[in-house]
Scaffold this active site. Structure first.
Site, mmCIF file in Angstrom:
data_model
loop_
_atom_site.group_PDB
_atom_site.id
_atom_site.type_symbol
_atom_site.label_atom_id
_atom_site.label_comp_id
_atom_site.label_asym_id
_atom_site.label_seq_id
_atom_site.Cartn_x
_atom_site.Cartn_y
_atom_site.Cartn_z
ATOM 1 N N ILE A 278 47.758 13.580 71.135
ATOM 2 C CA ILE A 278 48.619 14.672 71.562
ATOM 3 C C ILE A 278 50.056 14.436 71.072
ATOM 4 O O ILE A 278 50.797 15.362 70.800
ATOM 5 C CB ILE A 278 48.560 14.799 73.103
ATOM 6 C CG1 ILE A 278 47.161 15.290 73.523
ATOM 7 C CG2 ILE A 278 49.637 15.740 73.621
ATOM 8 C CD1 ILE A 278 46.899 15.249 75.023
ATOM 9 N N ASP B 104 59.933 -0.306 74.002
ATOM 10 C CA ASP B 104 58.900 -0.755 74.941
ATOM 11 C C ASP B 104 59.181 -0.060 76.275
ATOM 12 O O ASP B 104 60.167 -0.371 76.950
ATOM 13 C CB ASP B 104 58.986 -2.287 75.076
ATOM 14 C CG ASP B 104 57.983 -2.831 76.076
ATOM 15 O OD1 ASP B 104 57.294 -2.026 76.752
ATOM 16 O OD2 ASP B 104 57.885 -4.066 76.193
ATOM 17 N N ASN C 108 54.684 11.315 77.249
ATOM 18 C CA ASN C 108 53.318 11.557 76.798
ATOM 19 C C ASN C 108 52.467 10.283 76.748
ATOM 20 O O ASN C 108 51.253 10.337 76.908
ATOM 21 C CB ASN C 108 53.384 12.206 75.404
ATOM 22 C CG ASN C 108 52.045 12.249 74.717
ATOM 23 O OD1 ASN C 108 51.154 12.999 75.130
ATOM 24 N ND2 ASN C 108 51.868 11.437 73.681
ATOM 25 N N SER D 67 47.371 14.538 84.145
ATOM 26 C CA SER D 67 45.936 14.727 83.886
ATOM 27 C C SER D 67 45.326 15.436 85.075
ATOM 28 O O SER D 67 45.739 15.205 86.224
ATOM 29 C CB SER D 67 45.269 13.364 83.706
ATOM 30 O OG SER D 67 43.870 13.510 83.785
ATOM 31 N N TYR E 55 43.727 5.029 86.788
ATOM 32 C CA TYR E 55 44.331 6.097 85.984
ATOM 33 C C TYR E 55 44.662 7.298 86.869
ATOM 34 O O TYR E 55 45.781 7.812 86.851
ATOM 35 C CB TYR E 55 43.342 6.490 84.891
ATOM 36 C CG TYR E 55 43.754 7.638 84.001
ATOM 37 C CD1 TYR E 55 44.682 7.461 82.979
ATOM 38 C CD2 TYR E 55 43.189 8.906 84.159
ATOM 39 C CE1 TYR E 55 45.037 8.510 82.144
ATOM 40 C CE2 TYR E 55 43.538 9.963 83.324
ATOM 41 C CZ TYR E 55 44.463 9.754 82.308
ATOM 42 O OH TYR E 55 44.822 10.802 81.491
ATOM 43 N N LYS F 254 48.346 8.699 87.826
ATOM 44 C CA LYS F 254 48.787 10.043 87.423
ATOM 45 C C LYS F 254 49.216 10.835 88.672
ATOM 46 O O LYS F 254 50.246 11.513 88.655
ATOM 47 C CB LYS F 254 47.671 10.786 86.681
ATOM 48 C CG LYS F 254 47.359 10.222 85.290
ATOM 49 C CD LYS F 254 48.424 10.582 84.267
ATOM 50 C CE LYS F 254 48.016 10.228 82.834
ATOM 51 N NZ LYS F 254 49.054 10.504 81.833
ATOM 52 N N VAL G 287 41.274 17.185 75.708
ATOM 53 C CA VAL G 287 41.763 17.301 74.345
ATOM 54 C C VAL G 287 41.097 16.262 73.440
ATOM 55 O O VAL G 287 40.924 15.099 73.836
ATOM 56 C CB VAL G 287 43.303 17.112 74.296
ATOM 57 C CG1 VAL G 287 43.837 17.524 72.936
ATOM 58 C CG2 VAL G 287 43.981 17.909 75.404
ATOM 59 N N THR H 204 41.018 13.625 71.367
ATOM 60 C CA THR H 204 41.838 12.510 70.880
ATOM 61 C C THR H 204 41.051 11.208 71.019
ATOM 62 O O THR H 204 39.958 11.190 71.599
ATOM 63 C CB THR H 204 43.121 12.373 71.722
ATOM 64 O OG1 THR H 204 42.726 12.011 73.059
ATOM 65 C CG2 THR H 204 43.942 13.638 71.752
#
Ligand SMILES: NC(=O)c1ccc[n+]([C@@H]2O[C@H](COP(=O)([O-])OP(=O)(O)OC[C@H]3O[C@@H](n4cnc5c(N)ncnc54)[C@H](OP(=O)(O)O)[C@@H]3O)[C@@H](O)[C@H]2O)c1
Length: 289
Positions: A13, A79, A107, A169, A188, A192, A221, A223
Protein backbone atom coordinates in the site's frame (compact mmCIF):
# COMPACT_ATOMS: atom_id res chain seq x y z
CA UNK A 1 2.51 22.29 -2.87
CA UNK A 2 0.91 19.74 -0.57
CA UNK A 3 3.45 17.82 1.52
CA UNK A 4 2.88 14.19 2.54
CA UNK A 5 5.01 11.92 4.76
CA UNK A 6 4.29 8.18 4.48
CA UNK A 7 5.76 5.44 6.67
CA UNK A 8 6.26 1.89 5.38
CA UNK A 9 6.75 3.28 1.89
CA UNK A 10 8.79 0.44 0.39
CA UNK A 11 6.10 -2.06 -0.56
CA UNK A 12 2.40 -2.79 -0.88
CA UNK A 13 0.00 0.00 0.00
CA UNK A 14 2.98 2.29 0.67
CA UNK A 15 4.44 2.41 -2.80
CA UNK A 16 3.38 -0.18 -5.42
CA UNK A 17 3.40 -3.87 -6.28
CA UNK A 18 4.40 -5.78 -9.41
CA UNK A 19 1.73 -6.12 -12.08
CA UNK A 20 1.94 -9.95 -11.89
CA UNK A 21 0.24 -9.95 -8.49
CA UNK A 22 -2.68 -7.85 -9.66
CA UNK A 23 -6.08 -9.19 -10.70
CA UNK A 24 -6.30 -11.84 -13.46
CA UNK A 25 -5.09 -11.09 -16.97
CA UNK A 26 -8.61 -11.01 -18.46
CA UNK A 27 -9.57 -8.02 -16.31
CA UNK A 28 -6.32 -6.27 -17.09
CA UNK A 29 -7.23 -6.25 -20.77
CA UNK A 30 -10.35 -4.27 -20.09
CA UNK A 31 -8.81 -1.65 -17.80
CA UNK A 32 -5.32 -0.33 -17.11
CA UNK A 33 -3.33 -2.09 -14.38
CA UNK A 34 -3.83 -0.44 -11.03
CA UNK A 35 -0.61 -0.52 -9.10
CA UNK A 36 -0.34 2.90 -7.55
CA UNK A 37 0.55 2.73 -3.88
CA UNK A 38 0.45 5.98 -1.89
CA UNK A 39 3.89 7.21 -2.99
CA UNK A 40 3.34 6.38 -6.63
CA UNK A 41 -0.17 7.78 -6.74
CA UNK A 42 0.63 11.03 -4.92
CA UNK A 43 3.89 11.74 -6.75
CA UNK A 44 2.06 11.60 -10.10
CA UNK A 45 0.92 15.14 -9.27
CA UNK A 46 3.95 17.44 -9.32
CA UNK A 47 2.14 19.75 -6.88
CA UNK A 48 2.61 17.07 -4.20
CA UNK A 49 5.85 16.76 -2.25
CA UNK A 50 6.16 13.16 -1.02
CA UNK A 51 8.42 12.04 1.82
CA UNK A 52 8.82 8.24 1.82
CA UNK A 53 9.87 7.15 5.32
CA UNK A 54 11.44 3.69 5.24
CA UNK A 55 13.36 1.52 7.69
CA UNK A 56 15.77 -0.04 5.22
CA UNK A 57 17.01 0.29 1.67
CA UNK A 58 16.92 -3.52 1.41
CA UNK A 59 13.35 -3.65 0.09
CA UNK A 60 13.35 -0.16 -1.45
CA UNK A 61 14.39 -1.02 -5.03
CA UNK A 62 11.09 -0.03 -6.75
CA UNK A 63 10.80 3.09 -4.57
CA UNK A 64 14.34 4.24 -5.40
CA UNK A 65 13.71 3.67 -9.12
CA UNK A 66 10.59 5.81 -8.90
CA UNK A 67 12.38 8.49 -6.85
CA UNK A 68 15.09 8.67 -9.49
CA UNK A 69 12.41 9.58 -12.06
CA UNK A 70 10.28 11.89 -9.91
CA UNK A 71 11.92 14.81 -8.23
CA UNK A 72 9.00 15.32 -5.83
CA UNK A 73 9.82 12.06 -3.97
CA UNK A 74 12.26 12.27 -1.05
CA UNK A 75 13.39 9.00 0.53
CA UNK A 76 14.29 9.15 4.22
CA UNK A 77 15.63 6.15 6.13
CA UNK A 78 14.54 6.18 9.76
CA UNK A 79 13.45 3.90 12.60
CA UNK A 80 9.89 4.48 13.78
CA UNK A 81 10.64 2.66 17.04
CA UNK A 82 13.28 5.30 17.92
CA UNK A 83 11.99 8.79 18.80
CA UNK A 84 15.46 10.35 18.39
CA UNK A 85 15.81 9.02 14.83
CA UNK A 86 12.26 10.22 14.11
CA UNK A 87 13.22 13.73 15.30
CA UNK A 88 16.10 13.62 12.78
CA UNK A 89 13.69 12.51 10.03
CA UNK A 90 11.30 15.34 10.92
CA UNK A 91 14.20 17.82 10.79
CA UNK A 92 15.03 16.56 7.29
CA UNK A 93 11.43 17.06 6.16
CA UNK A 94 11.38 20.46 7.82
CA UNK A 95 14.42 21.60 5.83
CA UNK A 96 12.67 20.78 2.56
CA UNK A 97 9.30 22.30 3.49
CA UNK A 98 10.41 25.34 5.51
CA UNK A 99 9.03 23.88 8.73
CA UNK A 100 5.67 22.34 7.82
CA UNK A 101 3.94 19.10 6.82
CA UNK A 102 0.40 18.85 5.48
CA UNK A 103 -0.46 15.15 5.85
CA UNK A 104 1.18 12.40 7.90
CA UNK A 105 0.22 8.87 6.77
CA UNK A 106 1.01 6.12 9.27
CA UNK A 107 1.06 3.16 6.93
CA UNK A 108 3.87 0.91 8.28
CA UNK A 109 2.54 -2.14 10.05
CA UNK A 110 3.11 -5.83 10.50
CA UNK A 111 0.93 -8.84 11.32
CA UNK A 112 3.06 -9.94 14.26
CA UNK A 113 4.97 -13.09 15.19
CA UNK A 114 4.25 -16.64 13.96
CA UNK A 115 1.91 -17.10 16.94
CA UNK A 116 -0.55 -14.77 15.14
CA UNK A 117 -2.20 -17.95 13.79
CA UNK A 118 -3.34 -18.91 17.32
CA UNK A 119 -6.68 -18.00 18.91
CA UNK A 120 -6.54 -16.50 22.44
CA UNK A 121 -7.12 -19.70 24.47
CA UNK A 122 -4.26 -21.52 22.69
CA UNK A 123 -1.86 -19.36 24.71
CA UNK A 124 -2.82 -21.17 27.93
CA UNK A 125 0.46 -22.33 29.51
CA UNK A 126 2.44 -20.20 27.02
CA UNK A 127 3.01 -16.97 28.95
CA UNK A 128 6.14 -16.00 27.06
CA UNK A 129 4.51 -16.59 23.68
CA UNK A 130 1.48 -14.50 24.66
CA UNK A 131 3.64 -11.67 26.02
CA UNK A 132 5.63 -11.68 22.78
CA UNK A 133 2.53 -11.84 20.56
CA UNK A 134 0.98 -8.81 22.26
CA UNK A 135 4.12 -6.77 23.00
CA UNK A 136 5.63 -7.04 19.50
CA UNK A 137 2.42 -5.86 17.86
CA UNK A 138 1.92 -3.05 20.35
CA UNK A 139 5.52 -1.92 19.76
CA UNK A 140 5.22 -2.03 15.95
CA UNK A 141 1.64 -0.90 15.37
CA UNK A 142 0.89 1.38 18.32
CA UNK A 143 3.94 2.80 20.11
CA UNK A 144 5.93 3.41 16.92
CA UNK A 145 2.98 5.29 15.43
CA UNK A 146 2.64 7.43 18.55
CA UNK A 147 6.37 8.26 18.44
CA UNK A 148 5.97 9.20 14.78
CA UNK A 149 3.01 11.50 15.41
CA UNK A 150 4.78 13.25 18.27
CA UNK A 151 7.96 13.74 16.22
CA UNK A 152 6.08 15.31 13.28
CA UNK A 153 3.35 17.19 15.17
CA UNK A 154 5.15 20.54 15.20
CA UNK A 155 5.35 20.35 11.39
CA UNK A 156 1.67 19.38 11.07
CA UNK A 157 0.77 22.37 13.25
CA UNK A 158 2.35 24.63 10.61
CA UNK A 159 0.85 22.72 7.67
CA UNK A 160 -2.17 23.84 5.64
CA UNK A 161 -4.07 20.49 5.66
CA UNK A 162 -3.34 19.51 9.29
CA UNK A 163 -4.18 15.80 8.84
CA UNK A 164 -2.81 12.70 10.57
CA UNK A 165 -4.07 9.39 9.16
CA UNK A 166 -3.44 5.92 10.60
CA UNK A 167 -3.84 2.95 8.26
CA UNK A 168 -5.69 0.62 10.59
CA UNK A 169 -7.45 -2.67 9.82
CA UNK A 170 -10.93 -4.13 9.97
CA UNK A 171 -9.30 -6.64 12.37
CA UNK A 172 -9.16 -3.78 14.88
CA UNK A 173 -12.93 -3.26 14.78
CA UNK A 174 -15.02 -4.92 17.51
CA UNK A 175 -18.17 -5.30 15.43
CA UNK A 176 -16.30 -6.78 12.44
CA UNK A 177 -14.52 -9.26 14.74
CA UNK A 178 -17.75 -10.17 16.55
CA UNK A 179 -19.71 -10.75 13.36
CA UNK A 180 -17.02 -12.71 11.48
CA UNK A 181 -15.76 -14.68 14.49
CA UNK A 182 -12.19 -13.85 13.37
CA UNK A 183 -10.28 -15.20 16.41
CA UNK A 184 -6.63 -15.15 15.26
CA UNK A 185 -4.21 -12.24 14.60
CA UNK A 186 -4.61 -11.46 18.29
CA UNK A 187 -1.72 -9.05 18.89
CA UNK A 188 -2.24 -7.34 15.53
CA UNK A 189 -5.96 -6.79 16.15
CA UNK A 190 -5.40 -5.57 19.72
CA UNK A 191 -2.68 -3.17 18.57
CA UNK A 192 -4.79 -1.77 15.71
CA UNK A 193 -7.77 -1.31 18.06
CA UNK A 194 -5.51 0.35 20.62
CA UNK A 195 -4.05 2.73 18.05
CA UNK A 196 -7.56 3.59 16.85
CA UNK A 197 -8.24 4.77 20.39
CA UNK A 198 -4.95 6.71 20.54
CA UNK A 199 -5.97 8.46 17.29
CA UNK A 200 -9.28 9.47 18.88
CA UNK A 201 -7.36 10.81 21.89
CA UNK A 202 -5.13 12.87 19.57
CA UNK A 203 -8.27 14.13 17.79
CA UNK A 204 -9.74 15.35 21.07
CA UNK A 205 -6.54 17.04 22.16
CA UNK A 206 -5.73 18.66 18.81
CA UNK A 207 -9.20 19.76 17.64
CA UNK A 208 -8.76 23.30 19.02
CA UNK A 209 -5.71 23.67 16.75
CA UNK A 210 -7.64 22.53 13.66
CA UNK A 211 -5.71 19.24 13.41
CA UNK A 212 -7.78 16.28 12.19
CA UNK A 213 -6.96 12.61 12.78
CA UNK A 214 -8.44 9.51 11.16
CA UNK A 215 -8.06 5.75 11.49
CA UNK A 216 -8.69 4.26 8.06
CA UNK A 217 -9.17 0.63 7.05
CA UNK A 218 -7.75 -0.09 3.57
CA UNK A 219 -10.03 -3.07 2.93
CA UNK A 220 -8.51 -6.41 1.90
CA UNK A 221 -5.62 -5.47 -0.37
CA UNK A 222 -3.37 -7.60 -2.57
CA UNK A 223 0.04 -7.09 -0.91
CA UNK A 224 2.82 -9.21 0.61
CA UNK A 225 1.12 -8.84 4.00
CA UNK A 226 -2.21 -10.12 2.68
CA UNK A 227 -0.46 -13.02 0.94
CA UNK A 228 1.33 -13.96 4.16
CA UNK A 229 -1.99 -14.17 6.03
CA UNK A 230 -4.42 -15.44 3.37
CA UNK A 231 -2.16 -16.70 0.53
CA UNK A 232 -2.65 -20.40 1.28
CA UNK A 233 -5.78 -21.55 -0.66
CA UNK A 234 -7.21 -23.46 2.30
CA UNK A 235 -6.74 -20.53 4.69
CA UNK A 236 -8.17 -18.21 2.07
CA UNK A 237 -11.35 -20.32 1.76
CA UNK A 238 -11.69 -20.34 5.55
CA UNK A 239 -11.16 -16.57 5.77
CA UNK A 240 -13.59 -15.93 2.89
CA UNK A 241 -16.28 -17.90 4.73
CA UNK A 242 -15.80 -15.59 7.71
CA UNK A 243 -15.71 -12.43 5.60
CA UNK A 244 -18.95 -13.48 3.87
CA UNK A 245 -20.69 -13.02 7.21
CA UNK A 246 -20.25 -9.25 6.82
CA UNK A 247 -20.17 -9.02 3.02
CA UNK A 248 -21.56 -11.79 0.82
CA UNK A 249 -19.98 -10.25 -2.29
CA UNK A 250 -16.30 -10.21 -1.29
CA UNK A 251 -14.22 -12.52 -3.52
CA UNK A 252 -10.64 -11.63 -2.70
CA UNK A 253 -8.18 -8.82 -2.12
CA UNK A 254 -8.48 -5.65 -4.19
CA UNK A 255 -5.60 -4.22 -6.24
CA UNK A 256 -3.40 -1.75 -4.33
CA UNK A 257 -4.26 1.10 -6.70
CA UNK A 258 -7.98 0.70 -6.12
CA UNK A 259 -7.61 0.70 -2.31
CA UNK A 260 -5.26 3.68 -2.41
CA UNK A 261 -7.50 5.84 -4.59
CA UNK A 262 -10.47 4.98 -2.36
CA UNK A 263 -8.47 5.96 0.75
CA UNK A 264 -7.18 9.19 -0.80
CA UNK A 265 -10.78 10.17 -1.53
CA UNK A 266 -11.66 9.66 2.15
CA UNK A 267 -8.53 11.51 3.32
CA UNK A 268 -9.35 14.38 0.94
CA UNK A 269 -12.79 14.71 2.52
CA UNK A 270 -11.58 14.49 6.13
CA UNK A 271 -12.95 17.42 8.12
CA UNK A 272 -13.52 18.39 11.78
CA UNK A 273 -16.81 16.43 11.86
CA UNK A 274 -15.14 13.09 11.08
CA UNK A 275 -11.93 13.72 13.04
CA UNK A 276 -11.13 10.89 15.46
CA UNK A 277 -13.32 8.33 13.66
CA UNK A 278 -12.39 4.88 12.37
CA UNK A 279 -13.68 4.63 8.79
CA UNK A 280 -13.51 2.13 5.96
CA UNK A 281 -11.91 2.99 2.59
CA UNK A 282 -15.45 3.80 1.43
CA UNK A 283 -15.69 6.49 4.10
CA UNK A 284 -18.30 4.72 6.24
CA UNK A 285 -18.31 2.39 9.24
CA UNK A 286 -19.75 -0.70 7.53
CA UNK A 287 -18.32 -1.57 4.13
CA UNK A 288 -15.08 -3.28 5.14
CA UNK A 289 -14.43 -4.66 1.62
N1 LIG B 1 -3.06 -5.69 2.82
C1 LIG B 1 -4.19 -5.75 3.52
O1 LIG B 1 -5.13 -6.48 3.17
C2 LIG B 1 -4.34 -4.92 4.77
C3 LIG B 1 -5.55 -5.04 5.47
C4 LIG B 1 -5.74 -4.27 6.62
C5 LIG B 1 -4.74 -3.40 7.04
N2 LIG B 1 -3.56 -3.30 6.34
C6 LIG B 1 -2.57 -2.34 6.83
O2 LIG B 1 -2.05 -1.58 5.76
C7 LIG B 1 -0.70 -1.16 6.06
C8 LIG B 1 0.19 -1.51 4.88
O3 LIG B 1 0.15 -2.93 4.71
P1 LIG B 1 0.60 -3.69 3.39
O4 LIG B 1 -0.45 -4.68 3.11
O5 LIG B 1 1.02 -2.74 2.33
O6 LIG B 1 1.86 -4.48 3.96
P2 LIG B 1 3.26 -4.87 3.31
O7 LIG B 1 3.16 -5.04 1.85
O8 LIG B 1 3.76 -5.99 4.16
O9 LIG B 1 4.14 -3.57 3.60
C9 LIG B 1 4.37 -3.18 4.92
C10 LIG B 1 5.24 -1.95 4.92
O10 LIG B 1 5.44 -1.56 6.29
C11 LIG B 1 6.84 -1.58 6.57
N3 LIG B 1 7.04 -2.03 7.95
C12 LIG B 1 6.57 -3.15 8.54
N4 LIG B 1 6.93 -3.20 9.82
C13 LIG B 1 7.66 -2.07 10.05
C14 LIG B 1 8.34 -1.55 11.18
N5 LIG B 1 8.32 -2.19 12.36
N6 LIG B 1 9.00 -0.39 11.04
C15 LIG B 1 9.00 0.27 9.86
N7 LIG B 1 8.40 -0.17 8.76
C16 LIG B 1 7.74 -1.33 8.86
C17 LIG B 1 7.47 -2.54 5.56
O11 LIG B 1 8.82 -2.21 5.39
P3 LIG B 1 9.92 -3.28 4.88
O12 LIG B 1 9.82 -3.33 3.38
O13 LIG B 1 11.21 -2.72 5.37
O14 LIG B 1 9.58 -4.60 5.50
C18 LIG B 1 6.62 -2.21 4.32
O15 LIG B 1 7.06 -1.02 3.72
C19 LIG B 1 -0.31 -1.90 7.34
O16 LIG B 1 -0.44 -1.02 8.43
C20 LIG B 1 -1.34 -3.02 7.45
O17 LIG B 1 -1.59 -3.41 8.80
C21 LIG B 1 -3.34 -4.05 5.22
Amino acid sequence: MVSWAITGATRGIGVSIPISSQRPQREMLTRPPLQLGFVKNLSTDSKNQVFALIRSLGTAGPLLELAAQRKNIHVIVTDISDPTKLDDAAAEVSKATAGSLDVLLLNAGSAGPDTAVLPPSAFHGKKEALDFEINESIKDNLLSNMYTINAFLHLIRSGAEKKVVFISSQSGNLDFTRRTGFSTLLGYSVSKAGMNMAMTKFAGELAPEGIKTLSLSPGWVDTDAAKAVTGDPEVRRFVLDMFHKVDAKVEGPAPVGEAVSDMLRVIGGLDEVDSGKFLTHHGDEEQWF
